[in-house]
Scaffold this active site. Structure first.
Site, PDB file in Angstrom:
ATOM      1  N   HIS A 165       0.862  -1.177   0.000  1.00 38.64           N
ATOM      2  CA  HIS A 165       0.000   0.000   0.000  1.00 38.64           C
ATOM      3  C   HIS A 165       0.900   1.229   0.000  1.00 38.64           C
ATOM      4  O   HIS A 165       2.040   1.172   0.476  1.00 38.64           O
ATOM      5  CB  HIS A 165      -0.878   0.023   1.247  1.00 38.64           C
ATOM      6  CG  HIS A 165      -1.848  -1.109   1.325  1.00 38.64           C
ATOM      7  ND1 HIS A 165      -2.890  -1.107   2.216  1.00 38.64           N
ATOM      8  CD2 HIS A 165      -1.939  -2.285   0.649  1.00 38.64           C
ATOM      9  CE1 HIS A 165      -3.594  -2.210   2.086  1.00 38.64           C
ATOM     10  NE2 HIS A 165      -3.023  -2.951   1.135  1.00 38.64           N
ATOM     11  N   GLU A 213       1.157   3.918   1.811  1.00 34.58           N
ATOM     12  CA  GLU A 213       1.711   4.309   3.109  1.00 34.58           C
ATOM     13  C   GLU A 213       2.698   3.273   3.633  1.00 34.58           C
ATOM     14  O   GLU A 213       3.798   3.618   4.086  1.00 34.58           O
ATOM     15  CB  GLU A 213       0.589   4.497   4.147  1.00 34.58           C
ATOM     16  CG  GLU A 213      -0.478   5.478   3.749  1.00 34.58           C
ATOM     17  CD  GLU A 213      -1.672   4.855   3.036  1.00 34.58           C
ATOM     18  OE1 GLU A 213      -2.777   5.408   3.144  1.00 34.58           O
ATOM     19  OE2 GLU A 213      -1.500   3.812   2.367  1.00 34.58           O
ATOM     20  N   CYS A 246      -5.495   2.369   6.171  1.00 31.22           N
ATOM     21  CA  CYS A 246      -6.229   1.151   6.533  1.00 31.22           C
ATOM     22  C   CYS A 246      -5.593   0.538   7.781  1.00 31.22           C
ATOM     23  O   CYS A 246      -4.655   1.080   8.355  1.00 31.22           O
ATOM     24  CB  CYS A 246      -6.189   0.175   5.362  1.00 31.22           C
ATOM     25  SG  CYS A 246      -4.528  -0.495   5.051  1.00 31.22           S
ATOM     26  N   CYS A 294      -1.780  -0.142   7.244  1.00 34.41           N
ATOM     27  CA  CYS A 294      -0.969   1.078   7.238  1.00 34.41           C
ATOM     28  C   CYS A 294      -1.002   1.782   8.588  1.00 34.41           C
ATOM     29  O   CYS A 294      -0.009   2.391   8.996  1.00 34.41           O
ATOM     30  CB  CYS A 294      -1.431   1.991   6.112  1.00 34.41           C
ATOM     31  SG  CYS A 294      -1.183   1.212   4.489  1.00 34.41           S
TER      32      CYS A 294
END
Length: 179
Positions: free
Chosen positions: A76, A78, A106, A109
Site C-alpha cells: 500500500h 503508506e 487502513c 498502514c
C-alpha cells in the site's frame, strides 16, 4: 467542509467543521501532493492511493500504491513508503514525521504508523467513504485503531472533493477489498 479560515502569524488556518483540528496551508499543500501521487499511481496501472512523508516541513519521501508492480499485497502507498524510507535511512523511529495520505490509512498502514511512531497523519478520503465507493467491506478507521496512542495527531477527512475525484470511476478488484 471547512469553516472560514483565519490568518494567524501570517499563516492561514482552516478549521474543520466536524472537529477542532486545525489544518494549515502547509498541510493543505502536502495533502494535495498526496492526492496527485494517487492520480499518478492510477495512471500507472496501480490502485489510486498516494502518500508522502514530511519532516521539518520538507518532503523526504513520496510514493503511490505498488501492489500490482511488486506483486505484494502489503505494498500500500503508506506501508511501502514507511518501509522503504526506514530501510534506506536505517531508521526504526519516525517521531516528528508527518504522513499525508490520499485516503485514510487502513488497518495495515495504521499498524505501520504505530510501529514507526509517526507523529501526525493528514488524509483526504475516509475509510467509510472509500467503502461506499468501492463496495468493499467495512474497515476500522485509523482514529479507532490509533486513538489510545496520544502522540499521534490525526487530521481528516480534508480536501474531500479533490480526493474523491481521483477515485471517481475506478473499478476496484473485489479480491483486494476483502481485508
Amino acid at each position: 467542509m471547512f469553516t472560514n479560515g483565519a490568518r494567524i502569524g501570517g499563516e492561514e488556518l482552516i478549521q474543520l467543521q466536524l472537529g477542532r483540528i486545525i489544518m494549515n496551508e502547509r498541510d493543505e499543500f502536502f495533502l494535495r501532493r498526496a492526492i496527485q501521487l494517487a492520480k499518478q499511481a492510477r495512471e500507472n496501472g496501480q490502485e489510486p492511493f498516494g502518500a508522502l512523508l514530511v519532516k521539518n516541513n520538507e518532503i523526504v519521501a513520496e510514493g503511490g500504491n505498488q501492489i500490482y508492480a511488486t506483486s505484494d499485497p502489503t505494498a500500500h502507498a503508506e506501508n511501502a513508503l514507511i518501509r522503504d524510507y526506514c530501510q534506506r535511512n536505517k531508521l526504526m523511529n519516525l517521531e516528528g514525521f508527518s504522513l499525508y495520505c490520499s485516503t485514510e490509512p487502513c488497518m495495515l498502514c495504521s499498524g505501520a504508523v504505530f510501529w514507526a511512531r509517526i507523529t501526525k497523519i493528514v488524509f483526504s478520503v475516509s475509510q467509510k467513504m472509500l467503502q461506499k465507493i468501492s463496495d468493499g467491506t467495512t474497515k476500522t478507521d485509523c482514529r479507532t485503531l490509533l486513538k489510545p496512542h496520544q502522540w499521534i495527531e490525526i487530521i481528516g477527512p480534508a480536501l474531500i472533493e479533490e480526493g474523491l475525484k481521483v477515485l471517481e470511476g475506478y473499478q476496484f478488484e473485489k479480491s483486494n477489498l476483502i481485508s
